[in-house]
Design an enzyme around this catalytic site. Structure first.
Site, short mmCIF file in Angstrom:
data_model
loop_
_atom_site.label_atom_id
_atom_site.label_comp_id
_atom_site.label_asym_id
_atom_site.label_seq_id
_atom_site.Cartn_x
_atom_site.Cartn_y
_atom_site.Cartn_z
N PHE A 1 26.04 -20.89 14.34
CA PHE A 1 24.75 -20.71 14.32
C PHE A 1 24.12 -19.60 13.82
CE2 PHE A 1 20.64 -19.29 15.51
CZ PHE A 1 19.82 -20.13 15.81
N GLU A 2 23.40 -20.02 12.30
CA GLU A 2 22.56 -18.86 11.76
C GLU A 2 21.44 -19.50 11.09
OE1 GLU A 2 25.60 -16.88 9.24
OE2 GLU A 2 25.78 -18.71 7.79
#
Length: 393
Positions: free
Chosen positions: A290-291
């Site tokens: 997740f980014e």
């Protein structure tokens, strides 16, 4: 008079206890703070709360933050590196994110693969969203093992990593993926004119309704990078990453930002074993499955020079340097740490870890839960160190 003295003593004790209580609440080291600990700190992000802050006006529909097709668009995409065989996992992740967020904003999806996508993959993923879907092939020169890597040395190194229980050590494709995610994905022609991205992997889960445009939030608040989970890495997989980083910094001290997160990167108090085995690196990193990020940072001269230095050092193949520690070290050294944002309000899971906010907008996860694995996995949470050295911004 004999009675007055005990009363005064009791009064002093009460005052002392009250001061101690206030210190526990408002002062002292907060290293053990984790998600879901307190409603006032975790239930909502104060930077996203319209009450009590002038910035709250940004939530108004005419400012482009409210859901709907009329919101002001940011140059951004949802981004996935995915195989054809991972179709069902991708569909599951898409359904979660479309339900909780993207159906309100309809940002495009951009899928990458080192092999052509099948028609089935295209048809079934497009059916999950009203937004545009783009299907891109990774150029061979971006994916193949570079010419300066010795294949025999790679094979020998993989054996050593495997003996040290390093997962995926012998999978060439995993090393290729880490290298591509570290320094090549943003160079793909399909992203040439794109600034922001939200990385989404197959089989991940999203639990919370998010009713604002996260890309607008990033752009308007001048944020570079957003994360949900912050972990310790396996030090045996990156023994020379920090020494190579120190070599680079010796050559380019001008790239170190004044408001860096060096303390977070080099902390040895909480996990001294990791710091020692990783030769000075705490191994703390943003879990990059997740980014949400601004690709301008990856395209900067500082990051480009850093990635090229690491790439030539060979650790993406001779060790198992992941894009997570590489991205995290670069952000911690070269970026203003106030531009890195913890999305506490985005409920997320990538097995076996969670970011589960204490909020009525979240369904399907237990507030404050960090892992669904063994209890020893709790010590892998490095968010307390980030909060200690940098804060919750």
């Amino acid at each position: 008079m004999a009675i007055a003295r005990p009363i005064r003593v009791l009064g002093l004790v009460a005052v002392g206890l009250w001061i101690f209580f206030l210190y526990q609440i408002f002062g002292g080291e907060r290293i053990e703070l984790g998600p879901g600990d307190t409603l006032d700190q975790i239930e909502r992000d104060p930077q996203l709360d319209p009450s009590g802050e002038p910035e709250g006006v940004l939530w108004r529909a005419d400012q482009g933050y409210a859901p709907g097709d009329n919101s002001q668009r940011i140059n951004a995409t949802l981004l996935s590196l995915v195989r054809n065989s991972e179709l069902q996992g991708m569909i599951q992740a898409m359904r979660d994110l479309e339900r909780t967020w993207n159906s309100k904003f309809n940002y495009p999806w951009t899928f990458f693969n080192d092999e052509p996508f099948t028609e089935e993959f295209k048809r079934k993923t497009q059916a999950e969203t009203k937004a545009e879907c783009r299907y891109e092939l990774i150029p061979k020169e971006h994916w193949d093992m570079p010419s300066w890597i010795d294949k025999e040395l790679f094979d020998e190194s993989a054996k050593i990593l495997k003996e040290n229980d390093i997962q995926y050590a012998s999978m060439v494709s995993y090393h290729q993926m880490c290298r591509w995610n570290s320094g090549l994905f943003y160079k793909h022609p399909a992203l040439a004119n794109t600034q922001f991205y939200w990385r989404v992997e197959p089989k991940v889960h999203f639990f919370c309704d998010v009713d604002y445009d996260v890309f607008r939030y990033m752009a308007d608040r001048n944020k570079t990078y957003g994360f949900t989970i912050n972990l310790y890495d396996a030090p045996q997989s990156i023994p020379t990453l920090w020494p190579e980083t120190m070599k680079f910094l010796a050559q380019h001290p001008e790239y170190i930002h004044d408001n860096n997160a060096m303390n977070w990167l080099s902390d040895s108090a909480r996990r001294p074993d990791h710091n020692k085995k990783a030769n000075g690196y705490s191994t703390c990193h943003f879990w990059s499955n997740f980014e949400i990020a601004d690709m301008s940072f990856w395209r900067s001269q500082a990051y480009e020079d850093y990635f090229n230095h690491l790439d030539r050092a060979g650790g993406f193949f001779y060790e198992r340097w992941g894009d997570a520690p590489v991205h995290s070290i670069a952000l911690g050294l070269f970026e203003d740490s106030s531009k890195i944002h913890w999305f506490r309000d985005i409920g997320y899971q990538h097995i076996p870890y969670f970011n589960c906010p204490n909020s009525p907008k979240c369904k399907g996860c237990q507030a404050g839960r960090f892992t669904d694995g063994e209890s020893w996995l709790m010590k892998e949470d490095c968010r307390p160190n980030w909060f200690k050295y940098v804060g919750m911004g």
